[in-house]
Motif scaffolding. Structure first.
Motif, PDB file in Angstrom:
ATOM      1  N   GLU A 171      12.759  71.966 -24.806  1.00  0.00           N
ATOM      2  CA  GLU A 171      13.390  70.781 -25.866  1.00  0.00           C
ATOM      3  C   GLU A 171      13.183  69.473 -25.454  1.00  0.00           C
ATOM      4  N   GLU A 172      13.065  69.298 -23.983  1.00  0.00           N
ATOM      5  CA  GLU A 172      12.750  67.962 -23.564  1.00  0.00           C
ATOM      6  C   GLU A 172      11.209  67.512 -23.362  1.00  0.00           C
ATOM      7  N   LEU A 173      10.349  68.523 -23.882  1.00  0.00           N
ATOM      8  CA  LEU A 173       9.093  68.246 -24.133  1.00  0.00           C
ATOM      9  C   LEU A 173       8.636  67.912 -25.688  1.00  0.00           C
ATOM     10  N   ASP A 174       8.765  68.718 -26.453  1.00  0.00           N
ATOM     11  CA  ASP A 174       8.295  68.451 -27.941  1.00  0.00           C
ATOM     12  C   ASP A 174       8.922  69.585 -28.620  1.00  0.00           C
ATOM     13  N   PRO A 175       9.020  69.535 -30.264  1.00  0.00           N
ATOM     14  CA  PRO A 175       9.588  70.608 -30.928  1.00  0.00           C
ATOM     15  C   PRO A 175       8.667  71.564 -31.131  1.00  0.00           C
ATOM     16  N   HIS A 176       7.416  71.797 -30.395  1.00  0.00           N
ATOM     17  CA  HIS A 176       6.685  73.061 -30.846  1.00  0.00           C
ATOM     18  C   HIS A 176       6.324  73.641 -29.540  1.00  0.00           C
ATOM     19  N   SER A 177       6.698  73.193 -28.419  1.00  0.00           N
ATOM     20  CA  SER A 177       6.808  73.955 -27.108  1.00  0.00           C
ATOM     21  C   SER A 177       7.741  75.007 -27.071  1.00  0.00           C
ATOM     22  N   THR A 178       7.282  76.310 -26.994  1.00  0.00           N
ATOM     23  CA  THR A 178       8.548  77.383 -27.250  1.00  0.00           C
ATOM     24  C   THR A 178       8.561  78.415 -26.410  1.00  0.00           C
ATOM     25  N   TYR A 179       9.619  78.910 -26.075  1.00  0.00           N
ATOM     26  CA  TYR A 179       9.697  80.291 -25.367  1.00  0.00           C
ATOM     27  C   TYR A 179      10.026  81.369 -26.570  1.00  0.00           C
ATOM     28  N   VAL A 180       9.178  82.360 -26.526  1.00  0.00           N
ATOM     29  CA  VAL A 180       9.456  83.527 -27.389  1.00  0.00           C
ATOM     30  C   VAL A 180       9.706  84.716 -26.595  1.00  0.00           C
ATOM     31  N   ARG A 181      10.968  85.102 -27.053  1.00  0.00           N
ATOM     32  CA  ARG A 181      11.459  86.649 -26.317  1.00  0.00           C
ATOM     33  C   ARG A 181      10.564  87.668 -26.579  1.00  0.00           C
ATOM     34  N   PRO A 182      10.835  88.745 -25.795  1.00  0.00           N
ATOM     35  CA  PRO A 182       9.826  89.860 -25.912  1.00  0.00           C
ATOM     36  C   PRO A 182       9.599  90.598 -27.273  1.00  0.00           C
ATOM     37  N   LYS A 183      11.102  90.683 -27.891  1.00  0.00           N
ATOM     38  CA  LYS A 183      10.804  91.339 -29.435  1.00  0.00           C
ATOM     39  C   LYS A 183      10.276  90.602 -30.156  1.00  0.00           C
ATOM     40  N   ASP A 184      10.654  89.127 -30.158  1.00  0.00           N
ATOM     41  CA  ASP A 184      10.111  88.272 -31.177  1.00  0.00           C
ATOM     42  C   ASP A 184       8.451  88.054 -30.892  1.00  0.00           C
ATOM     43  N   TYR A 185       8.000  88.163 -29.570  1.00  0.00           N
ATOM     44  CA  TYR A 185       6.798  87.951 -29.321  1.00  0.00           C
ATOM     45  C   TYR A 185       5.927  89.065 -29.849  1.00  0.00           C
ATOM     46  N   GLU A 186       6.316  90.342 -29.835  1.00  0.00           N
ATOM     47  CA  GLU A 186       5.974  91.747 -30.438  1.00  0.00           C
ATOM     48  C   GLU A 186       5.539  91.210 -31.799  1.00  0.00           C
TER      49      GLU A 186
END
Length: 537
Positions: free
Chosen positions: A72-87
């Motif tokens: 969140e300190e970077l920009d609104p679109h840099s995102t961590y995607v959890r394994p289930k969501d990534y699938e």
């Protein structure tokens, strides 16, 4: 001797810190004493939280929250995607999954088919909108939640699943064995002729198959006599960069800049050009956009506008012009990290300011641009289109050539009718009793059918028994007569021919589309001028 308990959180923290320290030592992350000190502080905080917080903490969730806070300190679109969501994200973007090929909703506790996906195994077996799946593998399907239904119906290609179906108008249920297959997830779900000359195509995202789907849609419409096109990118939030380039390439002549990027790392600053392949560069083109059009949609609409290839009509787009690169992580999760910014061919930065994060992320919910002062638009940096040298504006998003504020905005009664799903339920029953698909022609139905008075009276009787409709008076129903008749017609078309026909009825009352159709004279003039570009050079 007492065993030493090592808290799970401390183990997680140790692994995380160890990995980061290893990265520092190997040079993957530039080392500094301040960073090293803060990593040790982070480890201490995690340890104290595990030992002393008032409630037990979930180690994984806490660390994932820390990761989210970092990004969140970077920009609104840099995102961590959890394994289930990534699938799920991968499945959506690759354009297919394996299963029986239906879309459904849970209604009154039953799995209710909304549509059987064209070309899928359910469609081949004759599954229809309105069918209820009342049993799966010999067990009742009553009161299953969506996740349970998906788990039971999805599965590897070539495997079978037994279902029991209840159909409106039929006296008895029947059993089917469906062999699972690869099911396409369409990103270009709708295309049809609006009249004898005008084609319509809607793209809802840019997945791995969007360019191929668009090409198939264009060829189909051309075979039906299409002379001009409405390309609808409203509420298309984007997707793959290469697909945005290939889609633009369908309309832009060869060797023209479609988009370029600027970034810090090697390989992130690039120019992307149109090819010399098959291009539809002559027919009049209108591109529809709104606040929900973002990223790849803005690349396409920006290229069309900057090259004077067609008219962009609607509302100012979202303004998401940051390039994310996807990094797969060892636990099946992923990092989407911004590595560059998008620029249109004329040099406009697509990205809008995100200094106010809440305003930035809520922008797409606004119904219109009415609260944007003209002086604010005029204060934006001006650019010139590449052929006709028209003035276009930077400062974030794509400002349309023609602003159309009219949007579909149902009133309270109409909203209630839609929430109750009464059109879908009534239409399925009405079609089973009154319509024979074999005697109907889709295009004639979409253009000319009107629910007869006897059918409207049936609807008024039907809604009296619908739970939740008690607050609707007969006067309310009468006042919404035309809306109700169109709503029933929409669902009848879907019942008979599927979602494409349903949407074809829906757009008949789309105010932005109807307004856009009145501007084809300007689009025709623009197409004539664009066809001449390069001829005398």
């Amino acid at each position: 001797m007492a065993r030493l308990r090592v808290p799970a959180l401390v183990v997680v923290a140790a692994v995380a810190i160890g990995f980061l320290m290893g990265s520092l030592m190997s040079g993957q992350v530039q080392a500094s004493s301040a960073l090293t000190s803060k990593l040790h502080v982070f480890n201490e905080i995690l340890t104290y939280a595990d030992k002393f917080y008032v409630e037990e903490v979930d180690a994984v969730e806490l660390v994932e929250g820390a990761i989210a806070g970092l990004l969140e300190e970077l920009d609104p679109h840099s995102t961590y995607v959890r394994p289930k969501d990534y699938e799920q994200m991968t499945e959506r973007n690759t354009g297919e999954y394996e299963g029986i090929g239906i879309s459904f909703e849970i209604r009154e506790g039953w799995i209710t088919v909304i549509t059987a996906i064209e070309g899928g195994p359910s469609a081949h077996l004759g599954i229809r909108p309105g069918d209820r799946i009342v049993g799966i593998e010999g067990e009742s399907a009553k009161d299953l939640v969506s996740e349970e239904v998906i788990a039971k119906l999805k599965g590897p290609k070539g495997t079978d699943v037994d279902i029991t179906v209840e159909r409106p108008g039929a006296n008895n249920t029947f059993d089917l064995t469906i062999r699972r297959d690869r099911i396409p997830i369409y990103s270009v779900p709708y295309h049809f002729m609006l009249d004898d000359e005008t084609g319509y195509i809607r793209a809802t995202r840019f997945s791995a198959t969007t360019s191929e789907e668009l090409e198939a849609a264009l060829r189909d419409l051309e075979s039906q006599g299409m002379q001009k096109l409405v390309f609808d990118l409203r509420n298309n939030s984007g997707g793959y960069l290469n697909q945005a380039i290939e889609v633009s390439d369908r309309f832009i002549k060869g060797d023209e800049v479609i988009v370029y990027t600027k970034g810090r790392i090697k390989g992130s600053s690039q120019y992307y050009y149109s090819s010399n392949g098959v291009t539809r560069s002559k027919f009049p083109l209108i591109c529809l956009v709104n606040h929900g059009s973002a990223s790849a949609s803005e690349i396409v609409s920006g290229a069309i506008q900057d090259h004077d290839r067609g008219l962009v009509i609607g509302q100012t787009t979202f303004g998401k012009g940051l390039v994310q690169r996807q990094y797969s992580l060892r636990d099946g999760s992923a990092l989407l990290l911004t590595v560059a910014r998008y620029y249109t061919p004329s040099g406009r930065l697509i990205q809008r300011s995100y200094e106010d994060r809440d305003e930035y992320l809520e922008y797409f919910r606004r119904l219109n641009d009415g609260d944007i002062d003209e002086s604010e638009i005029e204060a934006r940096p001006e650019f010139k289109t590449l052929n006709e040298e028209r003035t276009v504006y930077g400062g974030g998003g794509i400002t349309p050539d023609i602003l159309v504020e009219d949007v579909y905005d149902p009133n309270e009664i109409q909203t209630k009718l839609e929430q109750l799903r009464v059109f879908f339920e009534f239409a399925n029953d009405y079609a089973a009793r009154n319509l024979d698909k074999a005697t109907l022609v889709q295009r004639d139905f979409v253009t000319n059918f009107e629910l007869p008075e006897a059918g409207f009276k049936e609807f008024k009787k039907f809604i009296k028994d619908v739970e939740g409709a008690e607050e609707l008076t007969q006067e309310d129903i009468e006042n919404e007569r035309e809306y109700i008749k169109l709503g029933v017609k929409r669902e009848l078309a879907g019942n008979l021919w599927g979602l494409n026909a349903r949407y074809q009825v829906f757009v008949q009352e789309d105010p932005q589309l109807q307004k856009a159709l009145t501007h084809f004279n300007e689009a025709e003039n623009m197409a004539r001028l664009y066809a001449k570009v390069g001829i005398d050079e």
